[in-house]
Motif scaffolding. Structure first.
Motif, short mmCIF file in Angstrom:
data_model
loop_
_atom_site.label_atom_id
_atom_site.label_comp_id
_atom_site.label_asym_id
_atom_site.label_seq_id
_atom_site.Cartn_x
_atom_site.Cartn_y
_atom_site.Cartn_z
N GLY A 383 -11.10 -0.20 4.79
CA GLY A 383 -9.80 0.42 5.04
C GLY A 383 -9.98 1.86 5.48
O GLY A 383 -11.07 2.26 5.91
N GLN A 384 -8.90 2.62 5.35
CA GLN A 384 -8.96 4.03 5.74
C GLN A 384 -10.03 4.78 4.95
O GLN A 384 -10.76 5.60 5.50
CB GLN A 384 -7.59 4.68 5.49
CG GLN A 384 -6.51 4.18 6.41
CD GLN A 384 -5.18 4.88 6.17
OE1 GLN A 384 -4.81 5.15 5.03
NE2 GLN A 384 -4.47 5.18 7.24
N HIS A 385 -10.10 4.48 3.64
CA HIS A 385 -11.08 5.18 2.80
C HIS A 385 -12.50 4.94 3.30
O HIS A 385 -13.36 5.80 3.23
CB HIS A 385 -10.94 4.71 1.34
CG HIS A 385 -11.22 3.24 1.18
ND1 HIS A 385 -10.27 2.27 1.41
CD2 HIS A 385 -12.37 2.59 0.90
CE1 HIS A 385 -10.82 1.08 1.24
NE2 HIS A 385 -12.09 1.25 0.94
N ASP A 435 -6.71 0.92 -2.99
CA ASP A 435 -5.92 0.16 -3.97
C ASP A 435 -5.74 -1.30 -3.53
O ASP A 435 -5.55 -2.17 -4.38
CB ASP A 435 -4.55 0.83 -4.16
CG ASP A 435 -3.84 1.06 -2.84
OD1 ASP A 435 -4.43 1.70 -1.96
OD2 ASP A 435 -2.72 0.57 -2.68
N GLY A 436 -5.83 -1.56 -2.21
CA GLY A 436 -5.76 -2.95 -1.76
C GLY A 436 -7.08 -3.65 -2.01
O GLY A 436 -7.15 -4.71 -2.63
N SER A 437 -8.16 -3.04 -1.56
CA SER A 437 -9.48 -3.68 -1.63
C SER A 437 -9.94 -3.94 -3.06
O SER A 437 -10.48 -5.01 -3.36
CB SER A 437 -10.52 -2.79 -0.96
OG SER A 437 -10.28 -2.68 0.43
N ILE A 438 -9.72 -2.96 -3.95
CA ILE A 438 -10.30 -3.13 -5.29
C ILE A 438 -9.70 -4.33 -6.00
O ILE A 438 -10.36 -4.98 -6.81
CB ILE A 438 -10.17 -1.85 -6.13
CG1 ILE A 438 -11.09 -1.98 -7.35
CG2 ILE A 438 -8.73 -1.63 -6.58
CD1 ILE A 438 -11.78 -0.75 -7.74
N LEU A 465 -1.74 -0.93 2.16
CA LEU A 465 -2.85 -1.40 2.97
C LEU A 465 -2.94 -0.42 4.14
O LEU A 465 -2.44 -0.66 5.24
CB LEU A 465 -2.58 -2.83 3.44
CG LEU A 465 -2.43 -3.83 2.30
CD1 LEU A 465 -1.89 -5.16 2.80
CD2 LEU A 465 -3.76 -4.04 1.58
N GLY A 466 -3.56 0.73 3.85
CA GLY A 466 -3.45 1.88 4.72
C GLY A 466 -3.84 1.64 6.17
O GLY A 466 -3.13 2.06 7.09
N LEU A 467 -4.96 0.97 6.38
CA LEU A 467 -5.43 0.82 7.75
C LEU A 467 -4.52 -0.12 8.56
O LEU A 467 -4.36 0.04 9.77
CB LEU A 467 -6.88 0.29 7.75
CG LEU A 467 -7.73 0.64 8.96
CD1 LEU A 467 -7.79 2.13 9.24
CD2 LEU A 467 -9.14 0.09 8.80
C1 LIG Z 1 -10.28 -9.89 2.80
C2 LIG Z 1 -9.54 -9.09 3.80
N1 LIG Z 1 -8.22 -9.34 4.02
C3 LIG Z 1 -7.53 -8.61 4.92
C4 LIG Z 1 -8.14 -7.62 5.63
C5 LIG Z 1 -7.34 -6.80 6.66
N2 LIG Z 1 -7.33 -5.38 6.25
C6 LIG Z 1 -8.15 -4.46 6.78
S1 LIG Z 1 -7.99 -2.94 6.09
C7 LIG Z 1 -6.75 -3.50 5.08
C8 LIG Z 1 -6.11 -2.55 4.13
C9 LIG Z 1 -7.01 -2.10 3.05
O1 LIG Z 1 -6.26 -1.45 2.06
P1 LIG Z 1 -6.93 -0.51 1.01
O2 LIG Z 1 -8.10 -1.16 0.40
O3 LIG Z 1 -5.89 -0.01 0.08
O4 LIG Z 1 -7.52 0.66 1.91
P2 LIG Z 1 -6.73 1.86 2.66
O5 LIG Z 1 -6.72 1.49 4.12
O6 LIG Z 1 -5.36 1.95 2.09
O7 LIG Z 1 -7.59 3.04 2.40
C10 LIG Z 1 -6.50 -4.86 5.31
C11 LIG Z 1 -5.44 -5.63 4.63
C12 LIG Z 1 -9.51 -7.41 5.39
N3 LIG Z 1 -10.22 -6.50 6.07
N4 LIG Z 1 -10.18 -8.14 4.47
#
Ligand SMILES: Cc1ncc(C[n+]2csc(CCOP(=O)(O)OP(=O)(O)O)c2C)c(N)n1
Ligand SMILES: [Mg+2]
Lengths: 557, 92
Positions: A383-385, A435-438, A465-467
């Motif tokens: 993601g963005q992080h 917060d999405g990935s963890i 889901l920032g990115l």
């Molecule tokens: C298993 C999986 N599902 C969906 C995606 C699509 N995707 C890419 S980045 C992202 C958001 C990630 O959110 P977060 O972990 O909170 O990171 P942030 O971008 O907010 O820093 C998503 C849903 C992915 N890469 N992997």
């Protein structure tokens, strides 16, 4: 001697110097677990098989040697698939050993039967369904040879339960499987490549994961220095050259620095080593390094001419090819070109908003890097992080950086960090997560707590889901849909529930000191950093555009 | 119509080999027009002939096939192969 199939498997793993296996038992692999209980190999019981797969990846990425994980048949096996596919795309040597229903029941839709062999064909370097106990004596060493030779990759070994319990009488243990020999050196091509390098006015090295994997970073650096060639790194190549090296241009591609992408535009020769011209690195391929001849060095011949046809394709181990090339190229100073590159860097400096604020996304990454020191290992989710860490973390050595590059798998970070900490217990492992990935592998916080691994999870929480949100912001008319969370999760309580200490930098009077204190403790902890969902990662190349078409990240915006 | 060519493979003979090879073509949406397979060397290895369109992806396909652990040899017959001329008689 006479042993059961399960005992043979475990003994052969011991002979391969395997010290740790992550996994989860079930009906179809219980004989292997029974044999494992009598072995000095340490077992890490995860809470999900995907977590076991990423722990194996963390170990393999840090050590460069194959790591092993276990799962039972059916749902156990299907749960491993994402971690295996991830290893395939990033060329990571892991070996997944699954239990399977007994041979006679295969194909009957038996309880917990799934076609593990068929499912794993497209996501492995090679896979096996073992059909008799004597095959194990070849299959296990072969799996190690295949996983680690040439371009590394994952191997699946599916072992029916009755093969695990069958007894075999045999005379001697087979030799452990090791790294095979690479292809022969392509001397004429390398001589040709050296001539082209000598003649080039504006060459650039483009270094990727293959340089890290093959252990040829020092050669790549010597080559850059001897012929004064600046080097750009792919996401997977970070660490191949220290970021503070004068010839290091940093990361190229979708979230690469402006000056890096602009320098690529200008080069007249691209020396691509251990890279596969991934679309996130090249942008629109037709406009990638438009004026450059290409020398492409890779151990995997199928990568040559796959995306871009090379003027000089060289198949071979980078250690051999780069060593030969280093001898052949003439020393050069190329001051006009280095001056031009320096000019681009001056005109388009890297901008790091909030660099001095340890409560901002970039600031906490930089502060953690400063506190954790050069020895730290850095792991991320997706993601963005992840992109921000890739952009600004001061990577100094190969195998310091663990990220899911090819598959971009959310959920990679925390279990991979556990694996890294198990493989390198003397080091601090920083895990930057979102917060999405963890949430995708949150259950293995229990595993981190249980084994008291030295993993510091720095959770950049934008409640989004920032990115994905960023793409909606920039390319979908700000129609945010399904990318914000309606409720906030209390990650501090969650960490506490799993038995991890946790701190919140957001409500700390002195966040820098709080971070320092958290990093100084041994064992795992969660560091919560609330951040805004409205700051896109810049610069950004829009999907499908040329790398010269970057948005944002300029001095005056 | 695309020009066709024949790829001849020598492979280890076991139940998974065919799915490895066919999978490589299938997941790239590369049609295999004709296929023939016979065991050789007393059954330890097999010979496979694939009749395929020779489009611009063929070189990449051949490199991918060559990487498979169970593929021992790859040959390309741009002039066609008698296996398919004779097989054609069965469907004439
Ligand atoms: C298993 C999986 N599902 C969906 C995606 C699509 N995707 C890419 S980045 C992202 C958001 C990630 O959110 P977060 O972990 O909170 O990171 P942030 O971008 O907010 O820093 C998503 C849903 C992915 N890469 N992997
Ligand atoms: Mg987020």
């Amino acid at each position: 001697m006479k042993f059961s199939g399960a005992e043979i498997i475990i003994k052969l793993l011991e002979r391969q110097d395997i010290e740790i296996i992550a996994g989860i038992p079930g009906g179809a692999n219980l004989p292997m677990y029974d044999a494992l209980s009598a072995s000095p190999i340490r077992h890490i019981l995860t809470r999900h098989e995907q977590g076991a797969g990423f722990i194996a990846q963390g170990m393999a990425r840090v050590t460069g040697r194959p790591a092993v994980f276990f799962a039972t048949s059916g749902p156990g096996a299907t749960n491993t698939l994402t971690a295996i596919a991830d290893a395939k795309l990033d060329s990571i040597p892991i070996i997944c050993i699954t239990g399977q229903v007994p041979l006679a029941m295969i194909g009957t839709d038996a309880f917990q039967e799934v076609d593990t062999y068929g499912l794993s064909v497209p996501i492995t370097k090679h896979n096996y369904l073992v059909r008799s106990v004597d095959e194990l004596l070849c299959v296990i060493p072969d799996a190690f040879r295949i996983a680690s030779s040439g371009r590394p990759g994952p191997v699946v070994i599916d072992v029916p339960k009755d093969v695990q319990t069958a007894m075999l009488e045999f005379d001697a243990w087979p030799e452990p499987g090791g790294c095979g020999f690479g292809p022969e050196l392509m001397a004429p091509e390398l001589a040709h490549a050296a001539r082209i390098i000598d003649e080039a006015q504006r060459p650039i090295l483009y270094l990727g994961g293959g340089v890290v994997q093959s252990g040829s970073s020092a050669l790549a650096r010597a080559m850059a220095e001897k012929a004064s060639i600046p080097a750009a790194l792919s996401l997977m190549g970070l660490g191949a050259l220290p970021v503070d090296h004068p010839l290091c241009l940093g990361m190229l591609g979708m979230h690469g620095a402006r000056h890096t992408n602009l320098a690529m535009e200008r080069c007249d020769l691209l020396i691509a080593a251990g890279v596969r011209f991934d679309d996130r690195a090249t942008g629109k391929v037709a406009e990638f390094c438009p004026d450059a001849k290409i020398i492409h060095l890779d151990i995997d011949a199928s990568e040559l001419d796959k995306i871009k046809s090379a003027h000089v394709p060289v198949a071979g181990d980078l250690v051999d090819s780069l060593a030969a090339l280093l001898e052949l190229v003439r020393p050069a100073d190329r001051s006009p070109w280095l001056g031009e590159v320096a000019g681009l860097r001056c005109e388009h400096p890297v901008i790091i908003p909030g660099a001095d604020d340890p409560c901002s996304s970039y600031g906490v990454i930089l502060k953690a890097a400063e506190l954790a020191g050069e020895e730290a290992i850095v792991c991320t989710d997706v993601g963005q992080h992840q992109m921000r860490t890739a952009q600004v973390y001061p990577f100094l050595r190969p195998r310091q950086w663990l990220t899911s590059g090819g598959l971009g798998t959310m959920g990679f970070g925390m279990p991979a960090a556990i694996g890294a900490a198990l493989a390198a217990p003397e080091r601090t492992v920083l895990c930057f997560s979102g917060d999405g990935s963890i949430m995708m592998n949150i259950q293995d916080l229990a595993t981190a707590a249980e084994h008291h691994v030295n993993v510091k999870i720095i959770l950049l929480n934008n409640n989004a889901l920032g990115l994905v949100r960023q793409q909606q912001d920039l390319f979908y008319g700000k129609r945010y849909f399904a990318s914000d969370y309606a409720r906030r999760v209390d990650f501090l309580k969650i960490a506490e529930g799993f038995g991890l200490p946790a701190i919140d930098l957001g409500c700390s009077a002195d966040p820098g000191a709080a971070l320092a204190e958290a990093l100084a403790q041994s064992g795992p902890c969660l560091i919560h950093v609330p951040v805004s969902a409205d700051d896109p990662v810049y610069p950004m190349v829009p999907p499908g555009a040329a790398n010269s078409q970057m948005i944002g990240g300029k001095v005056h915006v | 119509m695309c020009k066709q060519t024949v790829i001849e493979l020598t492979v280890n003979n076991h139940p998974g080999v065919m799915s490895h090879i066919c999978g490589l073509f299938a997941r790239r949406a590369y049609n295999v027009e004709g296929i023939a397979c016979m065991p050789v060397n007393g059954g330890s290895t097999s010979r496979i002939w694939l009749l395929v369109d020779a489009d611009e992806r063929l070189n990449q396909m051949i490199k991918q096939v060559d990487k498979l652990e169970d593929v021992l040899m790859v040959e390309r017959h741009d002039g066609g192969h008698a296996v398919f001329t004779r097989m054609a008689e069965f469907v004439a």
